[in-house]
Design a protein around this motif. Structure first.
Motif, PDB file in Angstrom:
ATOM      1  N   ALA A 124     -17.709  22.804  26.706  1.00  0.00           N
ATOM      2  CA  ALA A 124     -17.278  23.860  26.055  1.00  0.00           C
ATOM      3  C   ALA A 124     -18.179  24.996  26.265  1.00  0.00           C
ATOM      4  CB  ALA A 124     -17.680  23.605  24.901  1.00  0.00           C
ATOM      5  N   ASP A 125     -19.637  24.915  26.891  1.00  0.00           N
ATOM      6  CA  ASP A 125     -20.516  25.882  27.093  1.00  0.00           C
ATOM      7  C   ASP A 125     -20.186  26.547  28.477  1.00  0.00           C
ATOM      8  OD1 ASP A 125     -21.441  23.597  28.494  1.00  0.00           O
ATOM      9  OD2 ASP A 125     -23.431  24.356  28.383  1.00  0.00           O
ATOM     10  N   ARG A 126     -19.410  25.948  29.571  1.00  0.00           N
ATOM     11  CA  ARG A 126     -19.134  26.207  30.907  1.00  0.00           C
ATOM     12  C   ARG A 126     -17.862  27.025  30.652  1.00  0.00           C
ATOM     13  NH1 ARG A 126     -21.396  23.840  34.811  1.00  0.00           N
ATOM     14  NH2 ARG A 126     -20.901  25.680  35.887  1.00  0.00           N
ATOM     15  N   LEU A 127     -17.236  26.963  29.646  1.00  0.00           N
ATOM     16  CA  LEU A 127     -15.731  27.498  29.581  1.00  0.00           C
ATOM     17  C   LEU A 127     -15.672  28.681  28.807  1.00  0.00           C
ATOM     18  CD1 LEU A 127     -13.758  24.338  29.046  1.00  0.00           C
ATOM     19  CD2 LEU A 127     -14.093  25.356  31.098  1.00  0.00           C
ATOM     20  N   PRO A 128     -14.827  29.604  28.860  1.00  0.00           N
ATOM     21  CA  PRO A 128     -14.567  30.839  28.234  1.00  0.00           C
ATOM     22  C   PRO A 128     -14.277  30.410  26.718  1.00  0.00           C
ATOM     23  CG  PRO A 128     -13.029  30.695  29.616  1.00  0.00           C
ATOM     24  CD  PRO A 128     -13.737  29.763  30.108  1.00  0.00           C
ATOM     25  N   ALA A 152      -7.812  25.927  39.921  1.00  0.00           N
ATOM     26  CA  ALA A 152      -7.894  27.009  40.815  1.00  0.00           C
ATOM     27  C   ALA A 152      -9.358  27.445  41.246  1.00  0.00           C
ATOM     28  CB  ALA A 152      -7.268  28.183  40.498  1.00  0.00           C
ATOM     29  N   ALA A 153     -10.140  27.424  40.145  1.00  0.00           N
ATOM     30  CA  ALA A 153     -11.778  27.826  40.118  1.00  0.00           C
ATOM     31  C   ALA A 153     -12.456  26.828  41.039  1.00  0.00           C
ATOM     32  CB  ALA A 153     -12.171  27.638  38.498  1.00  0.00           C
ATOM     33  N   VAL A 154     -11.985  25.499  41.051  1.00  0.00           N
ATOM     34  CA  VAL A 154     -12.813  24.435  41.811  1.00  0.00           C
ATOM     35  C   VAL A 154     -12.315  24.271  43.206  1.00  0.00           C
ATOM     36  CG1 VAL A 154     -13.843  23.618  39.574  1.00  0.00           C
ATOM     37  CG2 VAL A 154     -11.753  22.236  40.837  1.00  0.00           C
ATOM     38  N   ALA A 155     -11.029  24.874  43.487  1.00  0.00           N
ATOM     39  CA  ALA A 155     -10.317  24.443  44.590  1.00  0.00           C
ATOM     40  C   ALA A 155     -11.348  24.723  45.598  1.00  0.00           C
ATOM     41  CB  ALA A 155      -8.995  25.201  44.849  1.00  0.00           C
ATOM     42  N   LEU A 182     -17.843  24.065  38.482  1.00  0.00           N
ATOM     43  CA  LEU A 182     -17.344  25.302  37.708  1.00  0.00           C
ATOM     44  C   LEU A 182     -18.287  26.459  38.230  1.00  0.00           C
ATOM     45  CD1 LEU A 182     -16.459  24.205  34.308  1.00  0.00           C
ATOM     46  CD2 LEU A 182     -14.784  25.062  35.849  1.00  0.00           C
ATOM     47  N   PRO A 183     -17.510  27.835  38.179  1.00  0.00           N
ATOM     48  CA  PRO A 183     -18.419  28.939  38.474  1.00  0.00           C
ATOM     49  C   PRO A 183     -19.482  29.163  37.531  1.00  0.00           C
ATOM     50  CG  PRO A 183     -16.210  29.340  37.786  1.00  0.00           C
ATOM     51  CD  PRO A 183     -16.378  28.118  38.146  1.00  0.00           C
ATOM     52  N   PRO A 184     -20.627  29.967  37.963  1.00  0.00           N
ATOM     53  CA  PRO A 184     -21.717  29.967  37.115  1.00  0.00           C
ATOM     54  C   PRO A 184     -21.145  30.683  35.815  1.00  0.00           C
ATOM     55  CG  PRO A 184     -22.143  30.740  39.062  1.00  0.00           C
ATOM     56  CD  PRO A 184     -20.628  30.558  39.327  1.00  0.00           C
ATOM     57  N   THR A 185     -21.965  30.524  34.617  1.00  0.00           N
ATOM     58  CA  THR A 185     -21.484  31.320  33.362  1.00  0.00           C
ATOM     59  C   THR A 185     -21.640  32.588  33.656  1.00  0.00           C
ATOM     60  OG1 THR A 185     -22.606  29.345  31.996  1.00  0.00           O
ATOM     61  CG2 THR A 185     -22.299  30.916  30.997  1.00  0.00           C
ATOM     62  N   GLY A 186     -20.557  32.926  32.995  1.00  0.00           N
ATOM     63  CA  GLY A 186     -20.349  34.651  33.108  1.00  0.00           C
ATOM     64  C   GLY A 186     -19.457  35.110  34.037  1.00  0.00           C
ATOM     65  N   TRP A 187     -19.303  34.010  35.150  1.00  0.00           N
ATOM     66  CA  TRP A 187     -18.253  34.544  36.093  1.00  0.00           C
ATOM     67  C   TRP A 187     -16.750  34.385  35.462  1.00  0.00           C
ATOM     68  CZ3 TRP A 187     -13.947  32.072  38.740  1.00  0.00           C
ATOM     69  CH2 TRP A 187     -13.674  32.712  40.023  1.00  0.00           C
ATOM     70  N   ASN A 188     -15.847  35.495  35.841  1.00  0.00           N
ATOM     71  CA  ASN A 188     -14.783  35.201  35.324  1.00  0.00           C
ATOM     72  C   ASN A 188     -13.702  34.388  35.766  1.00  0.00           C
ATOM     73  OD1 ASN A 188     -12.466  36.361  33.990  1.00  0.00           O
ATOM     74  ND2 ASN A 188     -11.999  37.844  35.182  1.00  0.00           N
ATOM     75  N   LEU A 189     -13.674  33.264  34.709  1.00  0.00           N
ATOM     76  CA  LEU A 189     -12.976  31.993  35.282  1.00  0.00           C
ATOM     77  C   LEU A 189     -11.711  32.258  34.617  1.00  0.00           C
ATOM     78  CD1 LEU A 189     -13.018  29.232  35.871  1.00  0.00           C
ATOM     79  CD2 LEU A 189     -13.778  28.708  33.693  1.00  0.00           C
ATOM     80  N   GLY A 190     -11.356  33.077  33.780  1.00  0.00           N
ATOM     81  CA  GLY A 190     -10.110  33.421  33.287  1.00  0.00           C
ATOM     82  C   GLY A 190      -9.618  32.824  31.700  1.00  0.00           C
ATOM     83  N   ALA A 191      -9.436  33.689  31.019  1.00  0.00           N
ATOM     84  CA  ALA A 191      -9.594  33.355  29.589  1.00  0.00           C
ATOM     85  C   ALA A 191      -8.745  32.104  29.133  1.00  0.00           C
ATOM     86  CB  ALA A 191      -8.895  34.556  28.606  1.00  0.00           C
TER      87      ALA A 191
END
Length: 949
Positions: free
Chosen positions: A118-122, A147-150, A96-105
């Motif tokens: 849970a702490d890595r997800l928005p 899509a984020a880990v593609a 997963l992208p770093p915390t704070g990166w816009n993963l998508g709500a």
């Protein structure tokens, strides 16, 4: 021995037989998996090598940098919503992208199902409506994280065991995968519920998604020889290979396990080795100490991977002896480590082989021990407990536990497991009437809005047709069946089911009866007249007299307003404004949002564009606040329709395609209107083949029920037929739909049906029919709140006057133009204005030229090639063609604007004669343009088909 995460031996691990006989299948799989997005299906019987093929493909792709996520389906999985997919996603944390990166709500909807991440997800976009977010939110969340880990490959094994919600999630993913993601599913076709398609009849691979569907067959004798040599080397003699092939019959798992046994015997011909896999396993087990045999027996009976502690307690072993026994079973290859503190057989076929070797009385004893051990667990696994009671022949206990497991599944939001259990329960022939009613009602309540509905519809139809159900229970089940038939299957027989439900519910369940009545009052088909619909809504309101069920009252009120609005009744606006926008009961507000959305759709059909836009935005805001997903999607479709009516045509097709790709799984009620708009646009641009296809698609969906949303498609197709000088076919097309207008009091729907019919009647020489239609239409729109229909009434009046009173016709057409302009529809205004200009030409009125010039500019801005060419032709006839700049523009190898027009028509399959008619050019001129287009493009006429210009 190296073990992959899913319990299969890793490809290339020491001692593992070579991967043989599947080179072609592997190449096909890899090719499709590299052309992402892609959906890959691998089918075959147990032991044929599906998992090995999936593992080999996964290893190759992983080496190329693709993130491989794997989940497994089990026959006795305990309730966990979308369990196999969630299991696969548990491994994504490191990617997963770093915390704070816009993963998508939307990814936040997974937080409840993946607490470790849970702490890595928005944060979830809003409060969930239940223990698990709705399936559409979960599907969008899974798409977001994939899509984020593609680049990624999602592998789900043994999908024939998947619960209904998991299969539906896979269906939604397969229909709209992220761009760089592949989905690989393995399954046994003979074990898919209902023997239907794996993902149900609703699955169609999207055009932009690649794929492969493989059905694996047995290995050849040469394949088995290659496998044997990879394990035994020179000891793989021809006699041995023939024996191996004969015993395995090409089944990869049997040959592999046989080879392991031969290898452990130091090679040589296996003259003493039994012919079946069951006997191969029996020989291995014979070498185990008694405690290890007991653990293997328990593992075979428990069926699913379990902990060391549960294995030991079920086998009545102390921790120390249990640990030594487990080590021995693992060393002998009888059991495998399938995860952290999770042990069992590597393959269902291997487990079954061992299970069949346990004597019957011993199996019964072990099932009783398993029941006792499972009941002692802190959270007893109800699905497994039900399974063991069933195998022990205790039908009553099985039913009790299965229903409890289904209730638990609903409670935790796992409706798929609940539906699977309820289907099993309802197939029990000795089911007591009270349990039959309870199970049937539960299934109807949880499954009526499923995307894959065929099995549930068949089950519910069988239930309501059978005896023994209480009348009110039958009515409630029948109501849900009717809604499924109408909303999911587009089957008009649903109306009949709902009508019968009314009779069954009215006495004991008046609130539900009122809901059913108000549904019948709303439905757009020709089954009920407008008078009958009003009677239904009146009965619904009477059924709720004295009821304190505010949600039911709100539902009926929303449907009443929809009915009034669809008939253009002015009082609908006031009643809509009075509905509550805030309420302590969110269901009441959701009905307000629905009424606003319905009013928006009706408003588009009646020409209330500004008001429809306001209703759309207000409904969308309420729907988003209260998580009404279907309304959100519909409101966004209304935005698209309103942008088209406002003349925003430039990139409309691209915006529509982007919208639809995000909601491929949604059965939109306005699909007919959207397709009609596509057809009108295509016809305006001279793409008659595309227009005919779009109109035909709508009408093909509507051959029997005559839906009012098909009026525009009928008008559009009839105009194309009239343009081809086939007035009789055009008349037959409109005549099919004209009876719907008085029956449903739908003269107010402004989709060009009546103006088209009047023009066709005049073309046929039937002036009486034209005058009668125009008069009835005018009377049907008098006093209504339907500005679009009133503009069409003016057009109809102008058409009737045109031959005898051109001045009066010009005035009527111009009034229609002004009204369409006020409504905000430039294309409709331009068409009415062109009619006015043509009437003025007859009068030799100089105003015609100025009017035609402005109209031509409007058509050119919209890209309405055919309409612009027609107006230019008239201007040329009047000697008023627009002057060209001095000299000709040099386009070189580029297409000129006229050549681009010709190219678009060629791409749509138009012939020279059709192009000439569309662009108002001579056949000779068209031949020259076509030759230049093909020369500049460097292709043939066939090769230009389907190209974009």
């Amino acid at each position: 021995m190296a073990v992959a995460r899913n319990g299969q031996r890793s490809p290339g691990a020491p001692g593992v037989p070579a991967f043989v006989g599947r080179a072609r299948e592997l190449a096909v799989l890899l090719s499709a998996a590299r052309s992402r997005p892609s959906v890959l299906l691998v089918e075959g019987p147990a032991g044929i090598g599906k998992s090995r093929l999936a593992a080999e493909a996964s290893a190759v792709l992983a080496a190329e940098g693709v993130r491989v996520l794997t989940g497994d389906c089990h026959p006795l999985r305990e309730p966990l919503a979308y369990g196999p997919v969630i299991e696969a996603l548990r491994d994504i944390g490191a990617w997963l992208p770093p915390t704070g990166w816009n993963l998508g709500a939307s990814a936040g909807w997974l937080a409840a199902l993946l607490p470790d991440l849970a702490d890595r997800l928005p944060a979830p976009p809003g409060p969930a409506a239940g223990p698990v977010p709705p399936r559409h939110q979960i599907a969008q969340a899974v798409r977001t994280v994939l899509a984020a880990v593609a680049p990624a490959l999602l592998v789900i094994e043994d999908v024939h065991w998947a619960d209904e919600a998991t299969r539906e999630l896979l269906l939604l993913l397969g229909r709209d995968l992220p761009r760089d993601v592949a989905l690989l599913l393995t399954y046994r076709a003979e074990d898919v519920p209902g023997r239907g398609p794996l993902l149900g009849v609703a699955f169609r691979r999207p055009p932009n998604t690649s794929g492969a569907e493989l059905s694996l067959g047995p290995l050849t004798e040469q394949d088995v020889a290659d496998m044997a040599r990879s394990v035994l080397g020179p000891a793989a003699t021809p006699v041995l290979v023939r024996a191996l092939y004969s015993r395995s019959e090409g089944l990869a798992l049997v040959a592999e396990e046989d080879l392991i046994t031969v290898r452990d015997h130091q090679g040589g011909e296996p003259s003493g080795v039994p012919r079946s896999l069951r006997e191969v396993f029996a020989e291995r087990v014979e070498r185990l100490p008694p405690e290890a045999v007991a653990l293997a027996d328990v593992a075979a009976v428990l069926e699913v991977p379990v902990s060391e502690g549960l294995l030991g307690s079920t086998a009545a072993l102390e921790p120390g002896p249990a640990a030594r026994a487990l080590t021995a079973a693992l060393a002998a290859g009888v059991l495998r480590e399938l995860g952290p503190d999770s042990y069992g057989f590597a393959h269902a076929l291997a487990r079954r082989a061992h299970y069949d070797n346990i004597p019957g009385p011993e199996r019964t004893r072990l099932h009783r021990h398993a029941l006792a051990a499972l009941r002692r667990l802190p959270n007893p696994p109800l699905v497994q407990i039900a399974h063991h009671t069933r195998l022990l022949g205790d039908a009553q206990a099985w039913l009790t536990h299965a229903l409890a497991a289904a209730d638990q599944a609903v409670e935790v939001g796992d409706q798929g497991t609940a539906a699977t259990l309820l289907h099993e329960i309802l197939e029990e022939p000795r089911l007591p009437p009270e349990l039959h009613a309870r199970a049937a009602l539960s299934l109807a309540r949880i499954a009526w809005d499923a995307t894959e509905y065929t099995r549930t519809i068949a089950t519910l139809r069988r239930i309501v047709a059978g005896p023994g159900l209480p009348v009110a229970t039958r009515g409630e089940i029948r109501l849900d069946l009717g809604l499924m038939l109408l909303n999911q299957a587009a089957d008009p027989s649903g109306e009949g089911e709902i009508e019968r439900a009314v009779a069954e519910l009215e006495a004991q369940r008046p609130e539900l009866a009122a809901r059913a009545m108000s549904v019948l009052a709303m439905w757009e088909t020709s089954r009920f007249s407008a008078a009958e619909q009003r009677a239904w809504i009146d009965r619904a309101q009477a059924a709720l007299a004295g009821s304190d069920d505010r949600a039911a009252r709100a539902s009926v009120a929303a449907n009443r307003i929809t009915l009034l609005a669809a008939m253009g009744r002015p009082e609908a606006a006031g009643e809509l404004a009075a509905l509550p926008r805030e309420d302590e009961d969110p269901e009441v507000v959701r009905h307000t949002a629905r009424a606003l959305a319905n009013a928006a759709e009706v408003g588009i059909c009646l020409g209330q564009d500004e008001r429809a836009a306001h209703h759309t935005e207000e409904s969308l805001a309420l729907a988003e606040r209260h998580h009404a997903h279907a309304l959100i999607v519909h409101c966004r479709s209304y935005r698209l329709l309103l942008s088209w009516t406002a003349g925003e045509w430039a990139d409309w097709e691209e915006r529509y395609a982007a919208f639809r790709s995000g909601y491929l799984d949604e059965p939109l009620a306005v699909d007919d209107l959207l397709a009609t708009v596509q057809g009108i646009t295509a016809a305006a641009r001279g793409r008659t083949a595309r227009a005919t296809e779009r109109f035909g698609r709508v009408l093909a969906r509507d051959p029997a029920r005559k839906n009012v949303n098909a009026l525009g498609a009928a008008a559009g197709l009839a105009r194309l037929q009239l343009a081809r000088d086939d007035a009789e076919a055009a008349w037959r097309t409109v005549a099919d739909y004209l009876p719907l207008l008085p029956r449903k009091e739908q003269w107010v729907y402004a989709w060009d049906l009546v103006p088209a019919a009047v023009e066709i009647a005049l073309h046929r020489g039937d002036r009486a029919a034209a005058e009668d239609l125009a008069a009835r239409h005018r009377a049907g729109t008098e006093g209504t709140d339907a500005p679009g229909a009133q503009a069409e009434a003016l057009v109809c009046r102008g058409l009737v006057l045109r031959a005898q009173d051109p001045a009066g016709a010009a005035a009527e057409f111009d009034r229609a133009r002004l009204l369409w302009t006020v409504i905000g529809r430039p294309y409709h205004a331009a068409l009415a204005g062109e009619q006015a200009a043509r009437a003025l030409v007859v009068l030799h009125d100089g105003e015609a030229t100025a009017l035609l010039t402005g109209i031509t500019e409007t058509h050119e801005r919209l890209g309405a090639t055919t309409d612009a060419a027609r107006c230019l032709r008239l201007l040329r006839d009047l000697g008023q063609a627009r002057p060209r700049p001095r000299g000709r523009a040099g386009y070189g190898d580029r297409l000129s604007p006229r050549e681009q027009q010709v190219g678009r028509l060629l791409a749509d399959g138009a012939g020279n004669k059709e192009i000439a008619a569309v662009l108002f050019l001579s056949p000779r001129t068209v031949e020259q343009h076509v030759a230049k287009v093909l020369r500049k493009l460097g292709c043939t006429r066939d090769e230009v088909r389907g190209r974009t210009f």
